[in-house]
Enzyme design. Structure first.
Site, PDB file in Angstrom:
ATOM      1  N   PRO A   1       0.790  -1.224   0.000  1.00 44.12           N
ATOM      2  CA  PRO A   1       0.000   0.000   0.000  1.00 44.12           C
ATOM      3  C   PRO A   1       0.826   1.280   0.000  1.00 44.12           C
ATOM      4  O   PRO A   1       1.865   1.354   0.655  1.00 44.12           O
ATOM      5  CB  PRO A   1      -0.822  -0.102   1.290  1.00 44.12           C
ATOM      6  CG  PRO A   1      -0.111  -1.093   2.127  1.00 44.12           C
ATOM      7  CD  PRO A   1       0.555  -2.049   1.186  1.00 44.12           C
ATOM      8  N   ASN A   2       0.336   2.232  -0.740  1.00 43.24           N
ATOM      9  CA  ASN A   2       0.911   3.592  -0.852  1.00 43.24           C
ATOM     10  C   ASN A   2       2.201   3.652  -1.666  1.00 43.24           C
ATOM     11  O   ASN A   2       2.699   4.744  -1.948  1.00 43.24           O
ATOM     12  CB  ASN A   2       1.130   4.233   0.538  1.00 43.24           C
ATOM     13  CG  ASN A   2      -0.169   4.383   1.290  1.00 43.24           C
ATOM     14  OD1 ASN A   2      -1.120   4.929   0.751  1.00 43.24           O
ATOM     15  ND2 ASN A   2      -0.238   3.867   2.504  1.00 43.24           N
TER      16      ASN A   2
ATOM     17  N   ARG B   1       5.082  11.108  -2.598  1.00 42.73           N
ATOM     18  CA  ARG B   1       4.831  11.302  -1.161  1.00 42.73           C
ATOM     19  C   ARG B   1       6.159  11.321  -0.393  1.00 42.73           C
ATOM     20  O   ARG B   1       7.111  10.625  -0.777  1.00 42.73           O
ATOM     21  CB  ARG B   1       3.938  10.197  -0.608  1.00 42.73           C
ATOM     22  CG  ARG B   1       4.590   8.833  -0.535  1.00 42.73           C
ATOM     23  CD  ARG B   1       3.947   7.916   0.496  1.00 42.73           C
ATOM     24  NE  ARG B   1       4.526   6.587   0.408  1.00 42.73           N
ATOM     25  CZ  ARG B   1       4.417   5.668   1.353  1.00 42.73           C
ATOM     26  NH1 ARG B   1       3.732   5.903   2.432  1.00 42.73           N
ATOM     27  NH2 ARG B   1       4.978   4.480   1.201  1.00 42.73           N
TER      28      ARG B   1
ATOM     29  N   TYR C   1      11.235   8.607   1.174  1.00 38.06           N
ATOM     30  CA  TYR C   1      11.142   7.508   0.201  1.00 38.06           C
ATOM     31  C   TYR C   1      11.852   7.777  -1.130  1.00 38.06           C
ATOM     32  O   TYR C   1      11.930   6.886  -1.970  1.00 38.06           O
ATOM     33  CB  TYR C   1       9.660   7.170  -0.052  1.00 38.06           C
ATOM     34  CG  TYR C   1       8.950   6.717   1.208  1.00 38.06           C
ATOM     35  CD1 TYR C   1       9.370   5.570   1.886  1.00 38.06           C
ATOM     36  CD2 TYR C   1       7.881   7.438   1.741  1.00 38.06           C
ATOM     37  CE1 TYR C   1       8.738   5.158   3.050  1.00 38.06           C
ATOM     38  CE2 TYR C   1       7.240   7.028   2.904  1.00 38.06           C
ATOM     39  CZ  TYR C   1       7.678   5.887   3.553  1.00 38.06           C
ATOM     40  OH  TYR C   1       7.049   5.480   4.702  1.00 38.06           O
TER      41      TYR C   1
ATOM     42  N   ASN D   1       7.788  -5.554  -0.740  1.00 36.24           N
ATOM     43  CA  ASN D   1       7.765  -4.409   0.169  1.00 36.24           C
ATOM     44  C   ASN D   1       6.318  -4.310   0.638  1.00 36.24           C
ATOM     45  O   ASN D   1       5.460  -3.807  -0.079  1.00 36.24           O
ATOM     46  CB  ASN D   1       8.185  -3.120  -0.550  1.00 36.24           C
ATOM     47  CG  ASN D   1       8.200  -1.945   0.418  1.00 36.24           C
ATOM     48  OD1 ASN D   1       7.668  -2.029   1.525  1.00 36.24           O
ATOM     49  ND2 ASN D   1       8.807  -0.838   0.005  1.00 36.24           N
TER      50      ASN D   1
ATOM     51  N   ALA E   1       3.070  -0.519   5.075  1.00 34.35           N
ATOM     52  CA  ALA E   1       2.681  -0.538   6.488  1.00 34.35           C
ATOM     53  C   ALA E   1       2.222  -1.927   6.953  1.00 34.35           C
ATOM     54  O   ALA E   1       2.268  -2.232   8.157  1.00 34.35           O
ATOM     55  CB  ALA E   1       1.590   0.492   6.741  1.00 34.35           C
TER      56      ALA E   1
ATOM     57  N   ASP F   1       1.305 -15.170   6.841  1.00 36.53           N
ATOM     58  CA  ASP F   1       0.855 -16.560   6.709  1.00 36.53           C
ATOM     59  C   ASP F   1       0.770 -16.983   5.249  1.00 36.53           C
ATOM     60  O   ASP F   1       1.103 -18.124   4.909  1.00 36.53           O
ATOM     61  CB  ASP F   1      -0.510 -16.752   7.384  1.00 36.53           C
ATOM     62  CG  ASP F   1      -0.408 -16.779   8.903  1.00 36.53           C
ATOM     63  OD1 ASP F   1       0.721 -16.773   9.433  1.00 36.53           O
ATOM     64  OD2 ASP F   1      -1.467 -16.785   9.567  1.00 36.53           O
TER      65      ASP F   1
ATOM     66  N   GLU G   1      12.423  -9.439   1.912  1.00 31.89           N
ATOM     67  CA  GLU G   1      11.651  -8.269   2.341  1.00 31.89           C
ATOM     68  C   GLU G   1      12.459  -7.012   2.026  1.00 31.89           C
ATOM     69  O   GLU G   1      13.661  -6.958   2.317  1.00 31.89           O
ATOM     70  CB  GLU G   1      11.406  -8.387   3.849  1.00 31.89           C
ATOM     71  CG  GLU G   1      10.636  -7.232   4.442  1.00 31.89           C
ATOM     72  CD  GLU G   1      10.520  -7.353   5.970  1.00 31.89           C
ATOM     73  OE1 GLU G   1      10.776  -8.447   6.543  1.00 31.89           O
ATOM     74  OE2 GLU G   1      10.197  -6.326   6.594  1.00 31.89           O
TER      75      GLU G   1
ATOM     76  N   HIS H   1      12.590  -2.598   1.973  1.00 36.81           N
ATOM     77  CA  HIS H   1      12.049  -1.283   2.350  1.00 36.81           C
ATOM     78  C   HIS H   1      12.901  -0.188   1.751  1.00 36.81           C
ATOM     79  O   HIS H   1      14.140  -0.283   1.749  1.00 36.81           O
ATOM     80  CB  HIS H   1      12.011  -1.129   3.876  1.00 36.81           C
ATOM     81  CG  HIS H   1      11.143  -2.146   4.526  1.00 36.81           C
ATOM     82  ND1 HIS H   1       9.774  -2.059   4.485  1.00 36.81           N
ATOM     83  CD2 HIS H   1      11.442  -3.296   5.167  1.00 36.81           C
ATOM     84  CE1 HIS H   1       9.271  -3.123   5.095  1.00 36.81           C
ATOM     85  NE2 HIS H   1      10.261  -3.894   5.514  1.00 36.81           N
ATOM     86  N   LEU H   2      12.237   0.852   1.285  1.00 35.34           N
ATOM     87  CA  LEU H   2      12.956   2.009   0.755  1.00 35.34           C
ATOM     88  C   LEU H   2      13.683   2.718   1.904  1.00 35.34           C
ATOM     89  O   LEU H   2      14.862   3.066   1.791  1.00 35.34           O
ATOM     90  CB  LEU H   2      11.965   2.986   0.108  1.00 35.34           C
ATOM     91  CG  LEU H   2      11.251   2.478  -1.152  1.00 35.34           C
ATOM     92  CD1 LEU H   2      10.003   3.305  -1.431  1.00 35.34           C
ATOM     93  CD2 LEU H   2      12.195   2.537  -2.347  1.00 35.34           C
ATOM     94  N   SER H   3      12.956   2.941   2.996  1.00 35.49           N
ATOM     95  CA  SER H   3      13.536   3.660   4.134  1.00 35.49           C
ATOM     96  C   SER H   3      14.135   2.679   5.132  1.00 35.49           C
ATOM     97  O   SER H   3      13.822   1.473   5.086  1.00 35.49           O
ATOM     98  CB  SER H   3      12.442   4.489   4.820  1.00 35.49           C
ATOM     99  OG  SER H   3      11.448   3.634   5.365  1.00 35.49           O
TER     100      SER H   3
ATOM    101  N   ARG I   1      13.377   4.994  12.192  1.00 32.20           N
ATOM    102  CA  ARG I   1      12.149   5.791  12.150  1.00 32.20           C
ATOM    103  C   ARG I   1      11.313   5.578  13.420  1.00 32.20           C
ATOM    104  O   ARG I   1      11.841   5.189  14.436  1.00 32.20           O
ATOM    105  CB  ARG I   1      11.379   5.440  10.872  1.00 32.20           C
ATOM    106  CG  ARG I   1      12.200   5.741   9.611  1.00 32.20           C
ATOM    107  CD  ARG I   1      11.428   5.499   8.349  1.00 32.20           C
ATOM    108  NE  ARG I   1      10.233   6.329   8.302  1.00 32.20           N
ATOM    109  CZ  ARG I   1       9.187   6.095   7.488  1.00 32.20           C
ATOM    110  NH1 ARG I   1       9.213   5.065   6.675  1.00 32.20           N
ATOM    111  NH2 ARG I   1       8.141   6.895   7.502  1.00 32.20           N
TER     112      ARG I   1
ATOM    113  N   ARG J   1       7.535   1.199  13.555  1.00 32.88           N
ATOM    114  CA  ARG J   1       8.082   0.633  12.318  1.00 32.88           C
ATOM    115  C   ARG J   1       9.271  -0.309  12.570  1.00 32.88           C
ATOM    116  O   ARG J   1       9.776  -0.936  11.658  1.00 32.88           O
ATOM    117  CB  ARG J   1       8.544   1.746  11.373  1.00 32.88           C
ATOM    118  CG  ARG J   1       7.429   2.627  10.893  1.00 32.88           C
ATOM    119  CD  ARG J   1       7.920   3.601   9.848  1.00 32.88           C
ATOM    120  NE  ARG J   1       7.070   4.761   9.787  1.00 32.88           N
ATOM    121  CZ  ARG J   1       5.967   4.857   9.036  1.00 32.88           C
ATOM    122  NH1 ARG J   1       5.614   3.880   8.240  1.00 32.88           N
ATOM    123  NH2 ARG J   1       5.233   5.956   9.054  1.00 32.88           N
TER     124      ARG J   1
END
Ligand code: DQA
Length: 143
Positions: free
Chosen positions: A9-10, A17, A22, A72, A75, A85, A96, A98-100, A105, A109
């Protein structure tokens, strides 16, 4: 070698954003870098983005035949036992991304419910996190 990349999401708003967190690069640009690199590495790359937990789960269920999933979860990383699962159920190695740097943070998170079932996590390198994940995928699948 088949690799599925899932953006949660996002992430469709990447480059628009919170650019200081990001990065400036839009998701389409990241995807085209991924497709270029994937081609060089001899991969068949499928890229999927959704803002909906159930849709991400459905896409994971269809991915039993892939060699690796790079995800990714946005949230959902921090609370989606259902995505965790689904990933565990499909028995495909998971990376996995993540950009950040999620550990630098807010406290909420710092915890990922996905990492215990992932082969590893790449976090904090902006769009490069995804490109590094492709390299990790090659090594994982070779083993
Ligand atoms: C993110 C980190 C998450 O905490 C956040 O909710 C996101 C993006 C990242 O790529 O840095 O949406 O997964």
């Amino acid at each position: 070698m088949k690799v599925l990349v899932i953006h949660g999401p996002n992430l469709n708003l990447t480059g628009l954003r919170e650019k200081e967190i990001y990065g400036q690069m839009k998701l389409e640009e990241i995807n085209s870098l991924l497709l270029d690199k994937g081609k060089k590495l001899g991969m068949e790359l499928d890229i999927y983005q959704s803002n909906h937990e159930g849709e991400i789960i459905d896409r994971i269920h269809q991915a039993m035949e892939v060699d690796c999933i790079i995800i990714n979860p946005g949230a959902f990383t921090h609370y989606s036992f259902a995505i965790r699962d689904a990933l565990a159920a499909c028995q495909v190695p998971v990376i996995e991304v993540h950009l950040s740097n999620i550990y630098a943070r807010e406290k909420f998170r710092h915890h990922s419910v996905i990492s215990p079932i992932a082969k590893g996590q790449i976090s904090g390198f902006g769009y490069l996190s995804y490109l590094l994940a492709l390299e990790a995928a090659v090594e994982l699948v070779k083993k």
